[in-house]
Design a protein around this motif. Structure first.
Motif, PDB file in Angstrom:
ATOM      1  N   PHE A 149      23.688  41.893 -72.094  1.00 36.63           N
ATOM      2  CA  PHE A 149      22.460  42.374 -72.695  1.00 36.63           C
ATOM      3  C   PHE A 149      22.372  41.855 -74.123  1.00 36.63           C
ATOM      4  O   PHE A 149      23.394  41.647 -74.790  1.00 36.63           O
ATOM      5  CB  PHE A 149      22.431  43.906 -72.673  1.00 36.63           C
ATOM      6  CG  PHE A 149      22.488  44.473 -71.277  1.00 36.63           C
ATOM      7  CD1 PHE A 149      21.546  44.107 -70.327  1.00 36.63           C
ATOM      8  CD2 PHE A 149      23.486  45.356 -70.906  1.00 36.63           C
ATOM      9  CE1 PHE A 149      21.597  44.616 -69.042  1.00 36.63           C
ATOM     10  CE2 PHE A 149      23.548  45.869 -69.622  1.00 36.63           C
ATOM     11  CZ  PHE A 149      22.600  45.499 -68.691  1.00 36.63           C
ATOM     12  N   LYS A 150      21.164  41.653 -74.593  1.00 36.28           N
ATOM     13  CA  LYS A 150      20.977  41.013 -75.892  1.00 36.28           C
ATOM     14  C   LYS A 150      21.386  41.883 -77.079  1.00 36.28           C
ATOM     15  O   LYS A 150      21.406  41.400 -78.210  1.00 36.28           O
ATOM     16  CB  LYS A 150      19.521  40.561 -76.050  1.00 36.28           C
ATOM     17  CG  LYS A 150      19.181  39.329 -75.220  1.00 36.28           C
ATOM     18  CD  LYS A 150      17.812  38.776 -75.583  1.00 36.28           C
ATOM     19  CE  LYS A 150      17.569  37.445 -74.911  1.00 36.28           C
ATOM     20  NZ  LYS A 150      16.251  36.865 -75.266  1.00 36.28           N
ATOM     21  N   ASN A 151      21.725  43.133 -76.824  1.00 35.08           N
ATOM     22  CA  ASN A 151      22.141  43.995 -77.927  1.00 35.08           C
ATOM     23  C   ASN A 151      23.658  44.110 -78.064  1.00 35.08           C
ATOM     24  O   ASN A 151      24.163  44.976 -78.781  1.00 35.08           O
ATOM     25  CB  ASN A 151      21.532  45.395 -77.767  1.00 35.08           C
ATOM     26  CG  ASN A 151      21.998  46.096 -76.499  1.00 35.08           C
ATOM     27  OD1 ASN A 151      22.650  45.498 -75.650  1.00 35.08           O
ATOM     28  ND2 ASN A 151      21.666  47.377 -76.370  1.00 35.08           N
ATOM     29  N   VAL A 152      24.415  43.227 -77.374  1.00 36.01           N
ATOM     30  CA  VAL A 152      25.876  43.290 -77.488  1.00 36.01           C
ATOM     31  C   VAL A 152      26.331  42.774 -78.842  1.00 36.01           C
ATOM     32  O   VAL A 152      25.606  42.058 -79.538  1.00 36.01           O
ATOM     33  CB  VAL A 152      26.580  42.476 -76.371  1.00 36.01           C
ATOM     34  CG1 VAL A 152      26.220  43.020 -75.014  1.00 36.01           C
ATOM     35  CG2 VAL A 152      26.245  41.000 -76.469  1.00 36.01           C
ATOM     36  N   GLU A 153      27.541  43.130 -79.211  1.00 37.43           N
ATOM     37  CA  GLU A 153      28.130  42.663 -80.462  1.00 37.43           C
ATOM     38  C   GLU A 153      28.513  41.185 -80.341  1.00 37.43           C
ATOM     39  O   GLU A 153      28.878  40.723 -79.250  1.00 37.43           O
ATOM     40  CB  GLU A 153      29.377  43.482 -80.801  1.00 37.43           C
ATOM     41  CG  GLU A 153      29.118  44.947 -81.115  1.00 37.43           C
ATOM     42  CD  GLU A 153      28.421  45.121 -82.452  1.00 37.43           C
ATOM     43  OE1 GLU A 153      28.525  44.207 -83.313  1.00 37.43           O
ATOM     44  OE2 GLU A 153      27.768  46.170 -82.643  1.00 37.43           O
ATOM     45  N   PRO A 154      28.458  40.430 -81.446  1.00 33.05           N
ATOM     46  CA  PRO A 154      28.883  39.023 -81.408  1.00 33.05           C
ATOM     47  C   PRO A 154      30.281  38.837 -80.854  1.00 33.05           C
ATOM     48  O   PRO A 154      30.551  37.843 -80.170  1.00 33.05           O
ATOM     49  CB  PRO A 154      28.797  38.607 -82.883  1.00 33.05           C
ATOM     50  CG  PRO A 154      27.741  39.488 -83.460  1.00 33.05           C
ATOM     51  CD  PRO A 154      27.909  40.810 -82.756  1.00 33.05           C
ATOM     52  N   SER A 155      31.176  39.789 -81.122  1.00 35.29           N
ATOM     53  CA  SER A 155      32.552  39.673 -80.624  1.00 35.29           C
ATOM     54  C   SER A 155      32.589  39.670 -79.101  1.00 35.29           C
ATOM     55  O   SER A 155      33.458  39.036 -78.491  1.00 35.29           O
ATOM     56  CB  SER A 155      33.407  40.826 -81.158  1.00 35.29           C
ATOM     57  OG  SER A 155      32.867  42.082 -80.761  1.00 35.29           O
ATOM     58  N   GLU A 156      31.631  40.357 -78.463  1.00 30.22           N
ATOM     59  CA  GLU A 156      31.619  40.381 -77.004  1.00 30.22           C
ATOM     60  C   GLU A 156      31.122  39.051 -76.433  1.00 30.22           C
ATOM     61  O   GLU A 156      31.542  38.643 -75.351  1.00 30.22           O
ATOM     62  CB  GLU A 156      30.760  41.527 -76.474  1.00 30.22           C
ATOM     63  CG  GLU A 156      30.861  41.649 -74.966  1.00 30.22           C
ATOM     64  CD  GLU A 156      30.356  42.971 -74.421  1.00 30.22           C
ATOM     65  OE1 GLU A 156      30.413  43.156 -73.196  1.00 30.22           O
ATOM     66  OE2 GLU A 156      29.901  43.828 -75.209  1.00 30.22           O
ATOM     67  N   VAL A 157      30.247  38.384 -77.164  1.00 31.44           N
ATOM     68  CA  VAL A 157      29.797  37.063 -76.743  1.00 31.44           C
ATOM     69  C   VAL A 157      30.987  36.107 -76.707  1.00 31.44           C
ATOM     70  O   VAL A 157      31.181  35.358 -75.748  1.00 31.44           O
ATOM     71  CB  VAL A 157      28.705  36.517 -77.680  1.00 31.44           C
ATOM     72  CG1 VAL A 157      28.321  35.097 -77.290  1.00 31.44           C
ATOM     73  CG2 VAL A 157      27.479  37.419 -77.652  1.00 31.44           C
ATOM     74  N   GLU A 158      31.793  36.144 -77.754  1.00 33.98           N
ATOM     75  CA  GLU A 158      33.000  35.302 -77.797  1.00 33.98           C
ATOM     76  C   GLU A 158      33.947  35.661 -76.657  1.00 33.98           C
ATOM     77  O   GLU A 158      34.482  34.772 -75.973  1.00 33.98           O
ATOM     78  CB  GLU A 158      33.708  35.469 -79.135  1.00 33.98           C
ATOM     79  CG  GLU A 158      34.981  34.628 -79.246  1.00 33.98           C
ATOM     80  CD  GLU A 158      35.695  34.797 -80.575  1.00 33.98           C
ATOM     81  OE1 GLU A 158      36.514  33.921 -80.924  1.00 33.98           O
ATOM     82  OE2 GLU A 158      35.449  35.804 -81.263  1.00 33.98           O
ATOM     83  N   LYS A 159      34.138  36.945 -76.441  1.00 31.39           N
ATOM     84  CA  LYS A 159      35.023  37.415 -75.372  1.00 31.39           C
ATOM     85  C   LYS A 159      34.540  36.925 -74.010  1.00 31.39           C
ATOM     86  O   LYS A 159      35.326  36.477 -73.167  1.00 31.39           O
ATOM     87  CB  LYS A 159      35.074  38.945 -75.395  1.00 31.39           C
ATOM     88  CG  LYS A 159      36.059  39.562 -74.420  1.00 31.39           C
ATOM     89  CD  LYS A 159      36.065  41.087 -74.582  1.00 31.39           C
ATOM     90  CE  LYS A 159      37.044  41.722 -73.606  1.00 31.39           C
ATOM     91  NZ  LYS A 159      37.033  43.217 -73.742  1.00 31.39           N
ATOM     92  N   ALA A 160      33.230  36.981 -73.809  1.00 31.60           N
ATOM     93  CA  ALA A 160      32.653  36.545 -72.530  1.00 31.60           C
ATOM     94  C   ALA A 160      32.834  35.045 -72.326  1.00 31.60           C
ATOM     95  O   ALA A 160      33.178  34.596 -71.230  1.00 31.60           O
ATOM     96  CB  ALA A 160      31.173  36.914 -72.482  1.00 31.60           C
ATOM     97  N   ILE A 161      32.599  34.268 -73.366  1.00 34.52           N
ATOM     98  CA  ILE A 161      32.737  32.810 -73.261  1.00 34.52           C
ATOM     99  C   ILE A 161      34.163  32.433 -72.886  1.00 34.52           C
ATOM    100  O   ILE A 161      34.394  31.634 -71.974  1.00 34.52           O
ATOM    101  CB  ILE A 161      32.326  32.137 -74.585  1.00 34.52           C
ATOM    102  CG1 ILE A 161      30.808  32.223 -74.766  1.00 34.52           C
ATOM    103  CG2 ILE A 161      32.778  30.670 -74.623  1.00 34.52           C
ATOM    104  CD1 ILE A 161      30.319  31.734 -76.116  1.00 34.52           C
ATOM    105  N   LEU A 162      35.132  33.011 -73.571  1.00 29.22           N
ATOM    106  CA  LEU A 162      36.534  32.692 -73.301  1.00 29.22           C
ATOM    107  C   LEU A 162      36.944  33.133 -71.894  1.00 29.22           C
ATOM    108  O   LEU A 162      37.667  32.423 -71.194  1.00 29.22           O
ATOM    109  CB  LEU A 162      37.432  33.341 -74.345  1.00 29.22           C
ATOM    110  CG  LEU A 162      37.275  32.821 -75.782  1.00 29.22           C
ATOM    111  CD1 LEU A 162      38.165  33.600 -76.741  1.00 29.22           C
ATOM    112  CD2 LEU A 162      37.599  31.331 -75.846  1.00 29.22           C
ATOM    113  N   ALA A 163      36.467  34.314 -71.468  1.00 28.78           N
ATOM    114  CA  ALA A 163      36.812  34.809 -70.134  1.00 28.78           C
ATOM    115  C   ALA A 163      36.224  33.925 -69.044  1.00 28.78           C
ATOM    116  O   ALA A 163      36.880  33.637 -68.042  1.00 28.78           O
ATOM    117  CB  ALA A 163      36.317  36.249 -69.970  1.00 28.78           C
ATOM    118  N   VAL A 164      34.993  33.492 -69.245  1.00 24.48           N
ATOM    119  CA  VAL A 164      34.334  32.640 -68.253  1.00 24.48           C
ATOM    120  C   VAL A 164      35.068  31.302 -68.120  1.00 24.48           C
ATOM    121  O   VAL A 164      35.233  30.774 -67.020  1.00 24.48           O
ATOM    122  CB  VAL A 164      32.850  32.431 -68.629  1.00 24.48           C
ATOM    123  CG1 VAL A 164      32.248  31.253 -67.874  1.00 24.48           C
ATOM    124  CG2 VAL A 164      32.058  33.700 -68.335  1.00 24.48           C
TER     125      VAL A 164
END
Length: 224
Positions: free
Chosen positions: A107-122
């Motif tokens: 969701f677009k309201n997530v924290e920037p840290s979660e975006v990084e976490k998602a990229i690395l996990a993917v």
């Protein structure tokens, strides 16, 4: 670690520029393609010498929306991972996108840290499901009326070892970690994963997790 090349497509300029700043500010990621709709994104990928590893994709865009862009990306560039960025939270809609083969839904309201976490996990594990998504999947399965599914007979065709590998994939273990845990080689793990993909008919690792949840092979609560 080599840089992770990321493309982004979003027609909201302020949001897109903000995401570009966040991604370029991370240690191991960089934006290589920027677009305001799916068609422009696909044109840019086609002419780019270096294809992106991941595409951050908005759903509601002019010219070509995120759903149609996802279908084309899978057909033309199956190795590119897709992370959807959206304001839509309807559980049926999210599950449908997972079945189309996206690797993460944020969701677009997530924290920037979660975006990084998602990229690395993917990149490392093939998918990223956050708590919001897993709770949505759990609620959907609890509220779903029992009905026969085309894949109802598929779980019975899975071997015990395949079920073990599937369980560990769902729990976000890497191929190397699964190999160590089951005392087998990573090549054997990859073989089991490929068999699972073929038997279930899903597109990727994220699809395997959705399959496991839908067929009651895994309780989403176990991943929270």
């Amino acid at each position: 670690m080599k840089k992770i090349n990321v493309a982004i497509a979003d027609d909201q300029i302020l949001f897109r520029k903000g995401m570009i700043g966040i991604i370029n500010g991370l240690a191991d990621t960089q934006i290589t393609i920027e677009a305001d709709n799916g068609r422009t994104l696909l044109e840019a990928i086609a002419t780019s010498e270096t294809k992106p590893d991941i595409v951050l994709l908005d759903l509601s865009m002019p010219e070509l929306n995120g759903v149609e862009t996802t279908k084309i990306l899978h057909a033309d560039y199956p190795d590119i991972k897709i992370i959807i960025l959206s304001v839509h939270s309807d559980e049926r809609f999210v599950a449908h996108l997972m079945e189309l083969g996206i690797n993460a839904y944020l969701f677009k309201n997530v924290e920037p840290s979660e975006v990084e976490k998602a990229i690395l996990a993917v990149i490392e594990k093939g998918f990223y499901f956050n708590e919001v998504f897993l709770k949505a999947m759990k609620n959907r399965m609890l509220g779903k009326k029992p009905r026969l599914l085309i894949q109802d007979n598929i779980p019975s065709t899975l071997t015990q070892r395949e079920l073990e590998v599937l369980d560990l994939i769902c729990r976000q273990y890497t191929a190397q970690e699964i190999a160590e845990k089951l005392f087998i080689s990573t090549r054997t793990v990859d073989g089991h994963r490929n068999n699972l993909l073929e038997k279930t008919g899903v597109r990727n690792t994220a699809g395997l997790v959705v399959f496991a949840i839908k067929n009651n092979l895994l309780d989403p609560s176990a991943l929270l």
